[in-house]
Design a protein around this motif. Structure first.
Motif, PDB file in Angstrom:
ATOM      1  N   ILE A 271       0.922  -1.038  -0.074  1.00 35.14           N
ATOM      2  CA  ILE A 271       0.123   0.049  -0.154  1.00 35.14           C
ATOM      3  C   ILE A 271       0.906   1.181  -0.041  1.00 35.14           C
ATOM      4  CG2 ILE A 271      -1.751   1.405   1.399  1.00 35.14           C
ATOM      5  CD1 ILE A 271      -2.813  -1.390   2.470  1.00 35.14           C
TER       6      ILE A 271
ATOM      7  N   ILE B 241       1.022   4.802  -2.778  1.00 34.57           N
ATOM      8  CA  ILE B 241       0.346   5.841  -2.405  1.00 34.57           C
ATOM      9  C   ILE B 241       0.786   6.915  -3.436  1.00 34.57           C
ATOM     10  CG2 ILE B 241       0.005   7.659  -0.627  1.00 34.57           C
ATOM     11  CD1 ILE B 241      -0.028   5.390   1.431  1.00 34.57           C
TER      12      ILE B 241
ATOM     13  N   LYS C  20      -6.696   4.017 -10.084  1.00 37.52           N
ATOM     14  CA  LYS C  20      -6.501   4.864  -8.870  1.00 37.52           C
ATOM     15  C   LYS C  20      -7.670   5.457  -8.300  1.00 37.52           C
ATOM     16  CE  LYS C  20      -4.280   9.156  -7.595  1.00 37.52           C
ATOM     17  NZ  LYS C  20      -3.387  10.309  -7.935  1.00 37.52           N
TER      18      LYS C  20
ATOM     19  N   ILE D  96      -9.969   7.367   1.233  1.00 35.10           N
ATOM     20  CA  ILE D  96      -9.366   6.128   1.996  1.00 35.10           C
ATOM     21  C   ILE D  96      -8.230   6.365   2.629  1.00 35.10           C
ATOM     22  CG2 ILE D  96      -8.058   4.106   1.134  1.00 35.10           C
ATOM     23  CD1 ILE D  96      -9.144   4.801  -1.619  1.00 35.10           C
ATOM     24  N   SER D  97      -8.854   6.690   3.936  1.00 28.34           N
ATOM     25  CA  SER D  97      -7.920   7.034   4.824  1.00 28.34           C
ATOM     26  C   SER D  97      -7.338   6.056   5.792  1.00 28.34           C
ATOM     27  CB  SER D  97      -8.603   8.358   5.698  1.00 28.34           C
ATOM     28  OG  SER D  97      -9.796   7.855   6.348  1.00 28.34           O
TER      29      SER D  97
ATOM     30  N   ALA E 195      -5.888   1.994   6.895  1.00 33.07           N
ATOM     31  CA  ALA E 195      -5.178   0.930   6.407  1.00 33.07           C
ATOM     32  C   ALA E 195      -5.933  -0.449   6.035  1.00 33.07           C
ATOM     33  CB  ALA E 195      -3.986   0.454   7.354  1.00 33.07           C
TER      34      ALA E 195
ATOM     35  N   ALA F  76      -7.880   0.157   2.817  1.00 34.00           N
ATOM     36  CA  ALA F  76      -6.914   0.121   1.810  1.00 34.00           C
ATOM     37  C   ALA F  76      -6.641  -1.420   1.639  1.00 34.00           C
ATOM     38  CB  ALA F  76      -5.601   0.692   1.981  1.00 34.00           C
TER      39      ALA F  76
ATOM     40  N   TYR G 293      -9.270  -2.714  -0.602  1.00 34.00           N
ATOM     41  CA  TYR G 293      -9.097  -2.626  -1.926  1.00 34.00           C
ATOM     42  C   TYR G 293      -8.067  -3.503  -2.545  1.00 34.00           C
ATOM     43  CZ  TYR G 293     -11.626   1.776  -2.107  1.00 34.00           C
ATOM     44  OH  TYR G 293     -12.706   2.749  -2.231  1.00 34.00           O
TER      45      TYR G 293
ATOM     46  N   PHE H  49      -3.182   4.616  -4.854  1.00 29.23           N
ATOM     47  CA  PHE H  49      -4.100   5.246  -3.917  1.00 29.23           C
ATOM     48  C   PHE H  49      -3.929   6.857  -3.884  1.00 29.23           C
ATOM     49  CE2 PHE H  49      -3.745   0.850  -1.932  1.00 29.23           C
ATOM     50  CZ  PHE H  49      -4.991   0.652  -1.854  1.00 29.23           C
TER      51      PHE H  49
ATOM     52  N   ALA I 196      -4.103   9.621  -1.968  1.00 27.21           N
ATOM     53  CA  ALA I 196      -4.618   9.915  -0.369  1.00 27.21           C
ATOM     54  C   ALA I 196      -3.567  10.545   0.143  1.00 27.21           C
ATOM     55  CB  ALA I 196      -4.524   8.461   0.298  1.00 27.21           C
TER      56      ALA I 196
ATOM     57  N   LEU J 230      -3.741   8.357   4.785  1.00 24.11           N
ATOM     58  CA  LEU J 230      -3.877   6.961   4.733  1.00 24.11           C
ATOM     59  C   LEU J 230      -2.307   6.578   5.068  1.00 24.11           C
ATOM     60  CD1 LEU J 230      -4.594   4.139   3.930  1.00 24.11           C
ATOM     61  CD2 LEU J 230      -3.904   4.584   1.620  1.00 24.11           C
TER      62      LEU J 230
END
Lengths: 492, 299
Positions: B42, B46, B235, B240-241, B243, B246, B249, B269, B271, B274
């Motif tokens: 993740i 980002i 994307k 999405i803040s 974990a 995420a 996803y 992502f 964000a 996040l």
């Protein structure tokens, strides 16, 4: 050759780049006893001499010894039920009965985690299904019918209603607690008392329900649970003092029961087998339809009487749908029922696994084309990979007989009329699914299907407020909704 | 100018069933080794973003340094890209020199896109000249909702041309398109027009990215790949803040597109907050305890 290699390059790889680690549901907090007897007249009866073993289908290890009820046991249970009916339950105002039923519902919720874990251990279904579907729905059924208990006079305007007496109920192993709830909740709400026999491979959650009922303080004898095998069920069906028989199970046994009660004056409802058609039109939302196919046949390992076990797909989209379906199947997780990521758990029993294997072999022999995704099955336990057969024609055994496993038969059709004809070309008539973005078509096809339940753009959806039951050899009578009160009432 | 582009045929989407499928990814239980590997993945995916009227060079510098070194010490990858407004691109270029971190910028009169095509394309050209590796454009939602699909397509194609070597991410602003049928159609148009990535939202309109909207877009990418062999990236952005979300996803990408897309080359992502939640989870994995967020640097 060139075409083939370019196609394989283009395929998606569902590999192990990022694998889900095992996520086992802990089970050390559940207290499973070594042996279970019966629950009769408000007492937990000792196990006695005749017993059978219930085992964990995922490990093949025995879990507990369970009492095998004989005619004398059943007679005791029916007498207890009769006494409770005459002395208390039939005389109790509806709103008082409702209090007990609500209490049972709440206690199921309180003990839901234990019940879910035991359901998965005893029956093999994935924990995410027992946790998110079986147990919450069982509680919801008690809540729903508790609400009817004091409103029966308004359920059928212009008619007056009476309870029947003692209901003898026999339930299957595919949704053990949920089927107990489907049977017991409406019977209690309508003022009847109950003698119920759980399935022999899955008696444990029913005995936990007995503990809940006991703790809820239900008057002794209102619900009696007798464990046993087929002959125990026969003793219930044939008992002279039973007023009503409700059975969920195979069509074969259903026919025996119907013969047995003929001429006795006992009321009867049967919820039997099925060979549901899931019909996909070319104007359907394809990706969601593929999900609906998966949910229709692989939910609960396909141990679902209303499973969408015959896929009827319009010929012009057959290849597209099947490719998508195969790709989707390769992401299904098969294995330990207690792993939270498991999509397909264990087959309920060795006997059932053998039946599935026999029918799948017949499918191969008769020339249908079999597909199973690459998946490793556990070494011990009863497991069967999700399977689809293409090139199936209506004359194949796998197109006609209920397999009751994760096995889908795919047939095609060209026009709506042919779809209806093929869907109805079965002795069964329990459930169908129709997928089309066109509302008018959906309703027209639904009206033409000989089926008790028809889902539009979805599959395997259950709600206590919605009646469920069959046509033709799938049985008669409805469970759920206001319709579900009728089988337990005399309406005048 | 009339467009030659013919509205593509896309499958219809049933909202209830699509929502239900997306919700199933919430049931995936991602623990222990899978969680640790997922959290690292993740971070690398980002696009660490600041898109505020109040952005200053100082703020962007702070963000870039966080992007380079998310955690003071410890085993932690750098983020995929930093995403800023065009005037801030030179600052990011200076700060990120010598790293693998890409610079993404939102051109085309983000977030509304309400300017002439010439102005939008010109902004893209200038932003690429300033050193942006990736351009996040917005589609002309007005034209889309008015049924001018050819115009939407041609404008994306013109923007793609202006990008040169820079990667183009096409923001559909799904919160304004509203229906999944629209999302599916707009995704296909963006892909047909040459978008390298398709992206849900600007982050300025609610609803922002959701699981089902992302699923519909991933399915469009999948079907296009199977038909043509061309991979397109995805994307989700905005909302999405944490974990946990995420990771869901990621599970959806894994089960919809497979291993090939589990990479910052193909999934990002959009964000800002996040990153710190992922870092907090990584520390929890390492020590077995949650620490206070005052141990996490702000960006």
């Amino acid at each position: 050759m060139g075409k083939k290699s370019s196609k394989s390059v283009r395929d998606l790889l569902f590999g192990d780049l990022w694998e889900y680690a095992t996520a086992p549901q802990s089970s050390d907090f559940v207290d499973i006893k070594d042996s279970y007897g019966h629950y009769i007249g408000g007492e937990f009866v000792d196990i006695g001499e005749e017993t059978f073993t219930t085992s964990n289908p995922a490990t093949e290890e025995p879990i507990a010894e369970v009492a095998l009820g004989d005619e004398a046991t059943v007679d005791k249970a029916v007498k207890a039920a009769r006494k409770a009916y005459d002395k208390t339950w039939s005389k109790m105002p509806g709103r008082e009965r409702a209090k007990y039923i609500y209490r049972i519902a709440r206690m199921i919720q309180e003990k839901s985690r234990n019940l879910a874990v035991v359901e998965s251990i005893d029956g093999g279904k994935p924990i995410k299904e027992s946790r998110d579907i079986d147990i919450p729905l069982a509680a919801a059924h008690f809540f729903y019918y508790a609400g009817w208990a004091d409103k029966l006079d308004y359920a059928f305007p212009g008619a007056s209603v009476n309870s029947l007496g003692v209901a003898g109920q026999i339930i299957p192993w595919n949704f053990p607690l949920l089927m107990a709830a489907w049977k017991i909740a409406p019977a209690l709400a309508t003022g009847n008392t109950v003698v119920i026999k759980p399935a022999e491979t899955t008696p444990l959650t029913a005995m936990m329900l007995a503990e809940i009922i006991d703790e809820a303080g239900l008057p002794p004898g209102v619900v009696n649970i007798v464990n046993g095998m087929g002959e125990t069920g026969a003793a219930i069906v044939n008992h002279d003092d039973v007023d009503k028989v409700a059975f969920t199970g195979s069509t074969q046994v259903g026919k025996i029961i119907q013969r047995a009660v003929a001429g006795t004056g006992k009321k009867l409802t049967l919820e039997l087998g099925g060979k549901g058609a899931n019909i996909i039109f070319d104007d359907a939302p394809i990706d969601q339809a593929v999900e609906g196919i998966v949910n229709g046949i692989f939910f609960n390992q396909g141990h679902v009487c209303c499973a969408g076990s015959r896929l009827l797909v319009q010929e012009n989209i057959h290849d597209e749908v099947i490719e998508k379906l195969k790709r989707r199947m390769s992401t299904l997780v098969v294995g330990d029922p207690l792993d939270k990521n498991t999509d397909i758990g264990a087959i309920n029993s060795r006997e059932q696994l053998e039946r599935i294997t026999t029918l799948v072999d017949a499918g191969v022999d008769e020339g249908a084309e079999m597909f199973q995704p690459r998946c490793s099955l556990p070494d011990t336990g009863y497991f069967f990979a999700p399977t689809i057969f293409t090139d199936v024609t209506p004359s194949h055994r796998i197109a006609q007989e209920e397999i009751f496993g994760p096995v889908l038969s795919v047939l095609t059709f060209r026009t709506p009329d042919e779809a209806v004809k093929k869907a109805n070309n079965t002795p069964y008539g329990l459930a169908c699914g129709v997928w089309s973005d066109k509302g008018s078509k959906l309703f027209r096809i639904a009206g033409a299907l000989e089926s008790g339940v028809i889902w539009g753009n979805t599959y395997n959806k259950f709600d206590p407020g919605s009646p469920f039951g069959g046509y033709k050899e799938s049985g008669f009578g409805r469970e759920g909704g206001a319709h579900g009160l009728l089988p337990y009432l005399e309406v005048r | 100018m009339a467009s030659d582009y013919v509205k593509p045929r896309v499958p219809t989407v049933d909202k209830i069933a699509a929502d239900e499928r997306a919700a199933k990814f919430k049931q995936r239980s991602i623990k222990t080794t899978a969680k640790a590997a997922g959290l690292h993945l993740i971070i690398s995916m980002i696009d660490l973003t600041t898109l505020e009227g109040s952005d200053t060079p100082g703020k962007v510098r702070m963000l870039c340094r966080k992007a380079r070194r998310p955690m003071p010490d410890g085993d932690c990858p750098t983020v995929g890209a930093v995403c800023v407004y065009p005037p801030m691109v030179p600052v990011a270029v200076e700060e990120l020199e010598g790293t693998d971190i890409n610079i993404a910028s939102v051109a085309t009169y983000f977030p509304s896109g309400q300017a002439s095509l010439d102005e939008r394309v010109e902004e893209v050209r200038r932003t690429v000249e300033l050193g942006a590796d990736e351009i996040d454009m917005v589609i002309n939602r007005g034209a889309f909702l008015a049924g001018e699909y050819g115009r939407v397509h041609d404008e994306i194609a013109a923007t793609k041309k202006a990008c040169g070597d820079a990667h183009l991410k096409v923001i559909l602003e799904t919160g304004e398109l509203q229906t999944y049928d629209n999302v599916r159609l707009a995704s296909q148009i963006a892909i047909d027009a040459g978008g390298d990535f398709i992206k849900t939202s600007t982050g300025k309109v609610s609803p922002k990215a959701t699981l089902p909207v992302t699923l519909v877009m991933l399915e469009t990418i999948r079907d296009h790949f199977l038909k043509t062999g061309k991979m397109v990236g995805m994307k989700p952005a905005g909302g999405i803040s944490d974990a946990k979300l995420a990771l869901r996803y990621l599970a959806m990408v894994k089960e919809t597109l497979g291993d090939a897309w589990l990479s910052p080359d193909w999934f990002r992502f959009g964000a800002s907050s996040l990153l710190n939640d992922v870092l907090m989870q990584l520390e929890k994995q390492r020590t077995g305890r949650y620490h206070s967020d005052r141990y996490l640097s702000i960006s």
